[in-house]
Design an enzyme around this catalytic site. Structure first.
Site, short mmCIF file in Angstrom:
data_model
loop_
_atom_site.label_atom_id
_atom_site.label_comp_id
_atom_site.label_asym_id
_atom_site.label_seq_id
_atom_site.Cartn_x
_atom_site.Cartn_y
_atom_site.Cartn_z
N ASP A 75 33.97 37.22 34.10
CA ASP A 75 35.30 37.67 33.75
C ASP A 75 36.25 36.48 33.81
OD1 ASP A 75 35.80 37.22 36.41
OD2 ASP A 75 35.93 39.33 36.96
N ASP B 69 43.71 37.65 30.56
CA ASP B 69 44.62 38.71 30.15
C ASP B 69 45.47 39.13 31.33
OD1 ASP B 69 42.47 39.81 31.54
OD2 ASP B 69 42.70 41.77 30.60
N ASP C 271 30.06 47.28 33.70
CA ASP C 271 29.85 46.66 35.01
C ASP C 271 30.67 47.43 36.02
OD1 ASP C 271 32.20 44.81 36.39
OD2 ASP C 271 32.56 45.22 34.27
#
Length: 377
Positions: free
Chosen positions: A94, A148, A268
């Site tokens: 991530d 983000d 996930d």
């Protein structure tokens, strides 16, 4: 088969559900896929060989935690995350954004990026779209996420829209920073909270960027399941059919079934590993709390039909004893059981889609959960 390039192929469809394969130099990921979470380079309480044997094709690493400790540059010097952690297959990382927004202290966010202090030692860091991609490159992950801004729900519409638009601009910068890496992929992240028009705007804009894959973020953060599913019904029809779709941080087995039905390919969640460390087992019978006294003299295993030794070869009484005593083996065995069940579920989902029987599989699975655990002795 593995390929030099990153590729995705849908092999079967059943309604909106898809069964397929993601091909990368380090391996093939069968979809729908559940990715065990290896936050700090380890799937907690598991050996990597065990994770592989359970059927996982890919694991997740967390950029925020790894950049703080041991440090991305150190991991790079030691050969990258695969070599460092002993996992030879694909790894998804991530961007670190979610943890920066939720864990870090004294955040300051602007167009350039976000500055924050580590939750470990208070040291100051800066995370920009470019730095996030740089860190993920140092880790040498196979699938990387854009940076983000994820807002907590509920959130005012104005704030949700601002964060979504910022995330789109950051996606463009991440795309430039990532460049052309044939064997790897960078995914954009659809944001927009629980507001349909914002989700549409985000999905359309990311689609126009022609990325290799797409994630749906900012869900499973406390909102009702119905809201999450409504947003998937908005987003999935917009996203390209020939690209993989990843629902971040999800979730329960029921969440997975219902999200696959709406076109999601990848998942996930820390739930199976975290639950295992707290005495909770996922099974064909639903959730089983090994802390409960009813298991104290139960000689039966969690599931005699399971292929997993943790589920099949240890009595509920022994597992109850381990959990109540705080023994490390209890967490290890229940985590093993839980990840085995999640991979068993994904294998069943893939086979059912291939056979055109996904709705039947869903009905049978949910009926098993509804019947509940075997009666107490």
């Amino acid at each position: 088969m593995t390929t030099e390039n990153f590729g995705f192929k849908v092999l079967a469809r059943d309604g909106a559900a898809r069964q397929g394969e993601i091909s990368m130099p380090r391996g093939v990921v069968r979809t729908p896929a559940f990715m065990p979470v290896g936050t700090a380079g380890t799937v907690k309480a598991m050996y990597m060989d065990q994770v592989k044997e359970l059927g996982a094709d890919i694991i997740l690493g967390n950029t925020y935690h790894l950049m703080l400790r041991p440090g991305a540059e150190r991991v790079a010097r030691l050969g990258g995350l695969h070599e460092f952690g002993g996992w030879k297959g694909p790894i998804l990382t991530d961007s670190g954004g979610f943890q920066v927004m939720s864990l870090a202290q004294l955040r300051k966010l602007n167009e350039h990026g976000v500055t924050f202090r580590s939750h470990i030692d208070g040291k100051a860091y800066e995370m920009t779209p470019e730095r996030s991609i740089e860190i993920q490159g140092l880790l040498d992950s196979d699938i990387q996420m854009q940076l983000d801004e994820c807002v907590a729900l509920p959130s005012p519409e104005k704030n949700t829209e601002r964060a979504m638009e910022l995330s789109l601009r950051w996606a463009e910068r991440c795309k430039v920073a990532f460049g052309d890496q044939p064997g790897k992929a960078m995914f954009g992240i659809v944001q927009g909270g629980d507001i349909a028009r914002l989700r549409e705007r985000s999905a359309e804009a990311l689609k126009a960027m022609d990325l290799k894959g797409y994630s749906v973020g900012g869900l499973a953060v406390g909102e009702p399941q119905e809201v999450m599913l409504d947003m998937l019904e908005v987003v999935c029809p917009i996203l390209p059919t020939e690209k993989p779709r990843y629902l971040m941080g999800v979730g329960t087995p029921d969440d997975i079934l219902k999200s696959v039905a709406r076109g999601i390919d990848m998942f996930d969640c820390v739930m199976p590993t975290r639950a295992g460390r707290h005495g909770l087992a996922f099974t064909r019978f639903g959730k089983v709390n090994l802390r409960n006294a009813r298991h104290a003299e139960d000689h039966r295993p969690l599931d005699p039909q399971s292929d997993c030794p943790a589920s099949r070869d240890y009595s509920r009484a022994y597992l109850h004893h381990l959990v109540k005593s705080g023994e490390a083996l209890g967490a290890m065995l229940l985590t093993w059981n839980n990840l085995a069940y999640y991979q068993y579920l994904m294998k069943g989902i893939r086979a059912a889609i291939a056979d055109g029987k996904f709705s039947d599989f869903t009905a049978e699975t949910t009926e098993g959960w509804a019947r509940g655990d075997m009666p107490a002795l």
